[in-house]
Design a protein around this motif. Sequence first.
Motif, PDB file in Angstrom:
ATOM      1  N   LEU A   3      45.640  42.807  46.417  1.00  0.00           N
ATOM      2  CA  LEU A   3      46.619  41.641  46.213  1.00  0.00           C
ATOM      3  C   LEU A   3      47.376  41.257  47.562  1.00  0.00           C
ATOM      4  CD1 LEU A   3      48.484  42.863  42.898  1.00  0.00           C
ATOM      5  CD2 LEU A   3      46.692  41.483  43.352  1.00  0.00           C
ATOM      6  N   THR A   4      47.244  42.399  48.600  1.00  0.00           N
ATOM      7  CA  THR A   4      47.832  42.116  49.783  1.00  0.00           C
ATOM      8  C   THR A   4      46.741  42.009  51.215  1.00  0.00           C
ATOM      9  OG1 THR A   4      47.779  44.703  50.251  1.00  0.00           O
ATOM     10  CG2 THR A   4      49.669  43.298  49.076  1.00  0.00           C
ATOM     11  N   GLU A   5      45.508  42.219  50.841  1.00  0.00           N
ATOM     12  CA  GLU A   5      44.573  42.165  51.804  1.00  0.00           C
ATOM     13  C   GLU A   5      44.137  40.606  52.005  1.00  0.00           C
ATOM     14  OE1 GLU A   5      41.325  44.951  51.200  1.00  0.00           O
ATOM     15  OE2 GLU A   5      42.355  46.595  51.735  1.00  0.00           O
TER      16      GLU A   5
ATOM     17  N   ILE B 274      40.250  34.694  43.599  1.00  0.00           N
ATOM     18  CA  ILE B 274      40.469  34.829  44.944  1.00  0.00           C
ATOM     19  C   ILE B 274      38.733  35.670  45.486  1.00  0.00           C
ATOM     20  CG2 ILE B 274      41.192  36.235  46.867  1.00  0.00           C
ATOM     21  CD1 ILE B 274      43.882  35.392  45.681  1.00  0.00           C
ATOM     22  N   PRO B 275      38.441  36.775  44.705  1.00  0.00           N
ATOM     23  CA  PRO B 275      37.173  37.327  45.034  1.00  0.00           C
ATOM     24  C   PRO B 275      35.908  36.513  44.572  1.00  0.00           C
ATOM     25  CG  PRO B 275      38.304  38.489  43.169  1.00  0.00           C
ATOM     26  CD  PRO B 275      39.259  37.770  43.831  1.00  0.00           C
ATOM     27  N   VAL B 276      36.177  35.952  43.513  1.00  0.00           N
ATOM     28  CA  VAL B 276      35.088  35.200  42.905  1.00  0.00           C
ATOM     29  C   VAL B 276      34.798  33.756  43.918  1.00  0.00           C
ATOM     30  CG1 VAL B 276      34.502  33.185  41.125  1.00  0.00           C
ATOM     31  CG2 VAL B 276      35.229  35.605  40.495  1.00  0.00           C
ATOM     32  N   GLY B 277      35.830  33.346  44.495  1.00  0.00           N
ATOM     33  CA  GLY B 277      35.704  32.227  45.257  1.00  0.00           C
ATOM     34  C   GLY B 277      34.949  32.699  46.623  1.00  0.00           C
ATOM     35  N   GLN B 278      35.096  34.112  47.154  1.00  0.00           N
ATOM     36  CA  GLN B 278      34.496  34.693  48.258  1.00  0.00           C
ATOM     37  C   GLN B 278      33.069  34.822  48.040  1.00  0.00           C
ATOM     38  OE1 GLN B 278      37.332  37.517  50.685  1.00  0.00           O
ATOM     39  NE2 GLN B 278      38.294  37.095  48.488  1.00  0.00           N
TER      40      GLN B 278
ATOM     41  N   VAL C 167      39.704  54.133  40.822  1.00  0.00           N
ATOM     42  CA  VAL C 167      38.658  54.015  41.713  1.00  0.00           C
ATOM     43  C   VAL C 167      39.627  53.216  42.792  1.00  0.00           C
ATOM     44  CG1 VAL C 167      36.523  52.913  42.416  1.00  0.00           C
ATOM     45  CG2 VAL C 167      36.676  54.018  40.164  1.00  0.00           C
ATOM     46  N   ALA C 168      39.344  53.776  43.987  1.00  0.00           N
ATOM     47  CA  ALA C 168      40.179  52.893  45.308  1.00  0.00           C
ATOM     48  C   ALA C 168      39.512  51.526  45.266  1.00  0.00           C
ATOM     49  CB  ALA C 168      39.945  53.691  46.504  1.00  0.00           C
ATOM     50  N   ALA C 169      40.343  50.741  45.686  1.00  0.00           N
ATOM     51  CA  ALA C 169      40.048  49.189  45.952  1.00  0.00           C
ATOM     52  C   ALA C 169      40.852  48.397  46.422  1.00  0.00           C
ATOM     53  CB  ALA C 169      39.734  48.586  44.396  1.00  0.00           C
ATOM     54  N   GLY C 170      40.201  47.632  47.344  1.00  0.00           N
ATOM     55  CA  GLY C 170      40.706  46.591  48.288  1.00  0.00           C
ATOM     56  C   GLY C 170      40.229  45.246  47.888  1.00  0.00           C
ATOM     57  N   GLN C 171      40.619  44.192  48.553  1.00  0.00           N
ATOM     58  CA  GLN C 171      40.245  42.721  48.373  1.00  0.00           C
ATOM     59  C   GLN C 171      38.632  42.983  48.581  1.00  0.00           C
ATOM     60  OE1 GLN C 171      39.691  39.180  47.221  1.00  0.00           O
ATOM     61  NE2 GLN C 171      41.750  39.996  47.282  1.00  0.00           N
ATOM     62  N   ARG C 172      38.123  43.323  49.524  1.00  0.00           N
ATOM     63  CA  ARG C 172      36.583  43.293  49.954  1.00  0.00           C
ATOM     64  C   ARG C 172      35.848  44.180  49.004  1.00  0.00           C
ATOM     65  NH1 ARG C 172      39.185  42.375  54.432  1.00  0.00           N
ATOM     66  NH2 ARG C 172      39.747  44.369  54.945  1.00  0.00           N
ATOM     67  N   THR C 173      36.612  45.316  48.436  1.00  0.00           N
ATOM     68  CA  THR C 173      35.747  46.047  47.264  1.00  0.00           C
ATOM     69  C   THR C 173      35.423  45.004  46.312  1.00  0.00           C
ATOM     70  OG1 THR C 173      37.258  47.746  47.918  1.00  0.00           O
ATOM     71  CG2 THR C 173      35.951  48.092  45.963  1.00  0.00           C
ATOM     72  N   HIS C 174      36.430  44.068  45.787  1.00  0.00           N
ATOM     73  CA  HIS C 174      36.206  43.381  44.567  1.00  0.00           C
ATOM     74  C   HIS C 174      35.293  42.386  44.847  1.00  0.00           C
ATOM     75  CE1 HIS C 174      40.029  44.675  42.157  1.00  0.00           C
ATOM     76  NE2 HIS C 174      39.350  45.501  42.398  1.00  0.00           N
TER      77      HIS C 174
ATOM     78  N   PRO D 249      40.922  31.328  47.109  1.00  0.00           N
ATOM     79  CA  PRO D 249      40.913  31.912  48.424  1.00  0.00           C
ATOM     80  C   PRO D 249      41.124  31.031  49.500  1.00  0.00           C
ATOM     81  CG  PRO D 249      38.492  32.122  47.690  1.00  0.00           C
ATOM     82  CD  PRO D 249      39.503  31.435  46.417  1.00  0.00           C
ATOM     83  N   ALA D 250      41.885  31.494  50.550  1.00  0.00           N
ATOM     84  CA  ALA D 250      41.989  30.795  51.796  1.00  0.00           C
ATOM     85  C   ALA D 250      41.759  31.704  52.655  1.00  0.00           C
ATOM     86  CB  ALA D 250      43.316  30.268  51.919  1.00  0.00           C
ATOM     87  N   ASP D 251      41.030  31.382  53.765  1.00  0.00           N
ATOM     88  CA  ASP D 251      40.709  32.327  54.862  1.00  0.00           C
ATOM     89  C   ASP D 251      41.871  33.081  55.391  1.00  0.00           C
ATOM     90  OD1 ASP D 251      38.367  33.558  56.249  1.00  0.00           O
ATOM     91  OD2 ASP D 251      39.329  32.228  58.170  1.00  0.00           O
ATOM     92  N   GLY D 252      42.045  34.135  55.582  1.00  0.00           N
ATOM     93  CA  GLY D 252      43.216  34.839  56.302  1.00  0.00           C
ATOM     94  C   GLY D 252      44.241  35.126  55.352  1.00  0.00           C
ATOM     95  N   GLU D 253      44.204  34.651  54.313  1.00  0.00           N
ATOM     96  CA  GLU D 253      45.638  34.303  53.332  1.00  0.00           C
ATOM     97  C   GLU D 253      45.073  35.767  51.971  1.00  0.00           C
ATOM     98  OE1 GLU D 253      48.280  33.186  54.123  1.00  0.00           O
ATOM     99  OE2 GLU D 253      47.616  31.983  55.749  1.00  0.00           O
ATOM    100  N   SER D 254      45.987  36.204  51.543  1.00  0.00           N
ATOM    101  CA  SER D 254      46.052  37.092  50.368  1.00  0.00           C
ATOM    102  C   SER D 254      46.607  36.374  49.306  1.00  0.00           C
ATOM    103  CB  SER D 254      46.867  38.337  50.807  1.00  0.00           C
ATOM    104  OG  SER D 254      48.236  38.263  50.925  1.00  0.00           O
ATOM    105  N   PHE D 255      46.577  37.156  48.224  1.00  0.00           N
ATOM    106  CA  PHE D 255      47.058  36.827  46.814  1.00  0.00           C
ATOM    107  C   PHE D 255      48.886  36.636  47.022  1.00  0.00           C
ATOM    108  CE2 PHE D 255      49.342  37.968  43.038  1.00  0.00           C
ATOM    109  CZ  PHE D 255      48.832  37.242  41.990  1.00  0.00           C
ATOM    110  N   VAL D 256      49.358  37.557  47.684  1.00  0.00           N
ATOM    111  CA  VAL D 256      50.681  37.641  47.700  1.00  0.00           C
ATOM    112  C   VAL D 256      51.252  36.351  48.805  1.00  0.00           C
ATOM    113  CG1 VAL D 256      51.075  39.890  46.886  1.00  0.00           C
ATOM    114  CG2 VAL D 256      50.794  39.224  49.068  1.00  0.00           C
TER     115      VAL D 256
END
Length: 234
Positions: A163-165, A78-82, A45-52, A102-109
């Motif tokens: 991981l990159t979004e 990261i998704p749980v914090g959001q 299934v296609a997924a990005g950060q907001r998908t999770h 999560p930090a606003d505007g920052e990704s996992f990587v």
Amino acid sequence: MTEFVLVAGAWLGSWAWDEVVPELRAAGHGAHAVTLSGLAERRGVAAGQRTHVTDIVDVVEGRDLRDVVLVGHSYAGIPVGQTAVRIGDRLSRVVFVDSNVPADGESFVSAWPDGRPMVEGAIAGNGGFWPPPAAAEFEGQGMDEEQIARLVVGATPHPGATLTEPAELARPLGELPATYVKCLLDGAEPNDDVAALLRTERWRLVRMDTGHWPMFSQPRELARILLDGAVAPV
């Protein structure tokens, strides 16, 4: 009754909580283990950060859960914090298990500068997915051979875009009632971003003498910590 919503980290699905969920239910609570899009039985299934984030919000709101303890392990912090910010008064507490936050505007990587080239290179070389590590990379984390084998066999490639979004936070994490579980075999102290949050009034620290995957190495002890956190003052 507390409703626990449990999300495991990279490469894992709801199955990772199979030894934790019965302990929570035996104590009289609800327990909902989530498989994020693109992983385990949802592989492909296609997924990005907001998908999770949406995956987790949909479980909470779709099942009309209240008095929710959100549990995020490793990447899933990261998704749980959001999600914790988004679900409002449904949230009782959020528990980060040896996780990223999560930090606003920052990704996992972006929060992992030393590892970013390695992760991005692995994603680019594997069709947009981060491949699971070999069994040897799980050694030294408090798991026996059977536990490592179970983890390796069940792991699936992780959708790289998650991981990159960047994360999006409408409210500071320090305002949320939170517990951070630090697994000592994965490092004695929390990262600097977590240490800063632990200096706020609503965050507390719990240490586990085990490795980064306590749902495999010490599931009963992890369940006890989750249950204790459910009754912690907010």
